[in-house]
Design a protein around this motif. Sequence first.
Motif, PDB file in Angstrom:
ATOM      1  N   ARG A 277       0.849  -1.200   0.000  1.00  0.00           N
ATOM      2  CA  ARG A 277       0.000   0.000   0.000  1.00  0.00           C
ATOM      3  C   ARG A 277       0.878   1.241   0.000  1.00  0.00           C
ATOM      4  O   ARG A 277       1.853   1.331   0.742  1.00  0.00           O
ATOM      5  CB  ARG A 277      -0.906   0.032   1.230  1.00  0.00           C
ATOM      6  CG  ARG A 277      -1.781   1.289   1.274  1.00  0.00           C
ATOM      7  CD  ARG A 277      -2.407   1.522   2.632  1.00  0.00           C
ATOM      8  NE  ARG A 277      -3.165   2.770   2.642  1.00  0.00           N
ATOM      9  CZ  ARG A 277      -3.676   3.319   3.734  1.00  0.00           C
ATOM     10  NH1 ARG A 277      -3.518   2.748   4.911  1.00  0.00           N
ATOM     11  NH2 ARG A 277      -4.346   4.462   3.654  1.00  0.00           N
ATOM     12  N   PHE A 278       0.512   2.187  -0.841  1.00  0.00           N
ATOM     13  CA  PHE A 278       1.191   3.475  -0.922  1.00  0.00           C
ATOM     14  C   PHE A 278       0.115   4.557  -0.942  1.00  0.00           C
ATOM     15  O   PHE A 278      -0.453   4.870  -1.997  1.00  0.00           O
ATOM     16  CB  PHE A 278       2.076   3.548  -2.166  1.00  0.00           C
ATOM     17  CG  PHE A 278       3.087   2.443  -2.227  1.00  0.00           C
ATOM     18  CD1 PHE A 278       4.325   2.592  -1.635  1.00  0.00           C
ATOM     19  CD2 PHE A 278       2.771   1.229  -2.836  1.00  0.00           C
ATOM     20  CE1 PHE A 278       5.257   1.553  -1.667  1.00  0.00           C
ATOM     21  CE2 PHE A 278       3.686   0.200  -2.873  1.00  0.00           C
ATOM     22  CZ  PHE A 278       4.937   0.366  -2.283  1.00  0.00           C
ATOM     23  N   GLY A 279      -0.202   5.084   0.219  1.00  0.00           N
ATOM     24  CA  GLY A 279      -1.280   6.062   0.299  1.00  0.00           C
ATOM     25  C   GLY A 279      -2.605   5.446  -0.099  1.00  0.00           C
ATOM     26  O   GLY A 279      -3.103   4.522   0.548  1.00  0.00           O
ATOM     27  N   ARG A 280      -3.139   5.893  -1.221  1.00  0.00           N
ATOM     28  CA  ARG A 280      -4.431   5.380  -1.692  1.00  0.00           C
ATOM     29  C   ARG A 280      -4.277   4.462  -2.905  1.00  0.00           C
ATOM     30  O   ARG A 280      -5.220   4.239  -3.648  1.00  0.00           O
ATOM     31  CB  ARG A 280      -5.379   6.541  -2.007  1.00  0.00           C
ATOM     32  CG  ARG A 280      -5.864   7.218  -0.711  1.00  0.00           C
ATOM     33  CD  ARG A 280      -6.871   8.315  -0.968  1.00  0.00           C
ATOM     34  NE  ARG A 280      -7.527   8.684   0.273  1.00  0.00           N
ATOM     35  CZ  ARG A 280      -8.830   8.649   0.486  1.00  0.00           C
ATOM     36  NH1 ARG A 280      -9.635   8.249  -0.482  1.00  0.00           N
ATOM     37  NH2 ARG A 280      -9.355   9.016   1.643  1.00  0.00           N
ATOM     38  N   MET A 281      -3.079   3.936  -3.099  1.00  0.00           N
ATOM     39  CA  MET A 281      -2.849   2.931  -4.144  1.00  0.00           C
ATOM     40  C   MET A 281      -2.432   1.613  -3.494  1.00  0.00           C
ATOM     41  O   MET A 281      -1.567   1.582  -2.624  1.00  0.00           O
ATOM     42  CB  MET A 281      -1.770   3.377  -5.129  1.00  0.00           C
ATOM     43  CG  MET A 281      -1.536   2.365  -6.250  1.00  0.00           C
ATOM     44  SD  MET A 281      -0.362   2.912  -7.522  1.00  0.00           S
ATOM     45  CE  MET A 281       1.201   2.777  -6.627  1.00  0.00           C
TER      46      MET A 281
END
Length: 391
Positions: A277-281
């Motif tokens: 997960r990277f923020g909202r991705m």
Amino acid sequence: MRTQVAIIGAGPAGLLLGQLLYKAGIDNIILEQRSADYVLGRIRAGVLEQVTVDLLEQAGAATRMHAEGLPHDGIELLFGGKRHRIDLHALTGGKRVMVYGQTEVTRDLMEVREAEGLTTIYEAANVQPLDFEGSKPRVRYEKNGQVHELECDFIAGCDGFHGICRASAPADKLRTFEKVYPFGWLGLLSDTPPVSPELIYAQTERGFALCSQRSATRSRYYLQVPLTQKVEDWSDEAFWDELRLRLDPEARAQLVTGPSLEKSIAPLRSFVTEPMRFGRMFLAGDAAHIVPPTGAKGLNLAASDVGYLSRALVQYYKERSEAGIDGYSEQCLRRIWKAERFSWWMTSLMHRFPEAGSFDAKVQEAELDYIVNSRAGSTSLAENYVGLPLV
């Protein structure tokens, strides 16, 4: 254009996620750089865990699988010239696997998505996930020579090992783990009846072989080959001749050969990226991990990622809780590393390694003997093969 979840990649992971979200009332659009025909042309996995079967049922895409798929209650290990059956069903309290090709899974998911009138944009060029570390992510892409932007709440990267999503993640936040194996699998698909009702995993002095199937009339066979070899080096006749040499006498006598429908060599690797997960991705499936096919875990791991992600997004939209999305990466990785371990172990157990000597061969022989003659050993293999629970 706007949607709640933008899904990049229309393989089985992206399509399954889209259908699960739709069933929960969450709007989504799928972007795929290839054509639908290209996606369907990929010849991949064919053994589904119970978790994957359950998710396909939840998605409303399991009708044809139950009609045409082949439930399997066991597998056979061939070593020392003899076959030994691992009774998956008895050792796991009634669990089994389903033999049903990934191409068919993809086709079923495409058809149910189309029947619901949901949007899938094929041949979307130059796809770029943007601003996903903020509160308003978007995806830019080109279609028919025009640039478009898709605004969304979340981006799901289901676009495979070579996709743009992992490549777009901040490099300083990525950790990768990789093991490359010194051989590949030469696979042949043929419209011939399977040599055995259940899969045969063969460990021989000439190398590994796998007798698999896609239906009662279509078979898939694999041979371990050096990475230096090419498909062009192998005629159909040469493939069948070598396969016979790696089978026991009974299987050799029952083998039905025929012209190949498809033939290819796949290198083997283990790969994991952390986090997912990277923020909202979010990354899911091959975008985040690769396993050697020996343990039949690739498609199944993608499905379990999607199961966790759909659950987290439903929790976010229905309960206004971020607990699921906050825990998504850690929850996935616990299951992924167990599957990576099992796939590595099966690969190490069943293949001949170029650098291995007589001691290594004897250790493999001893471990195989222990597995088939110990209920504990057989149970461990069976539990991992049918798939660990989605908790």
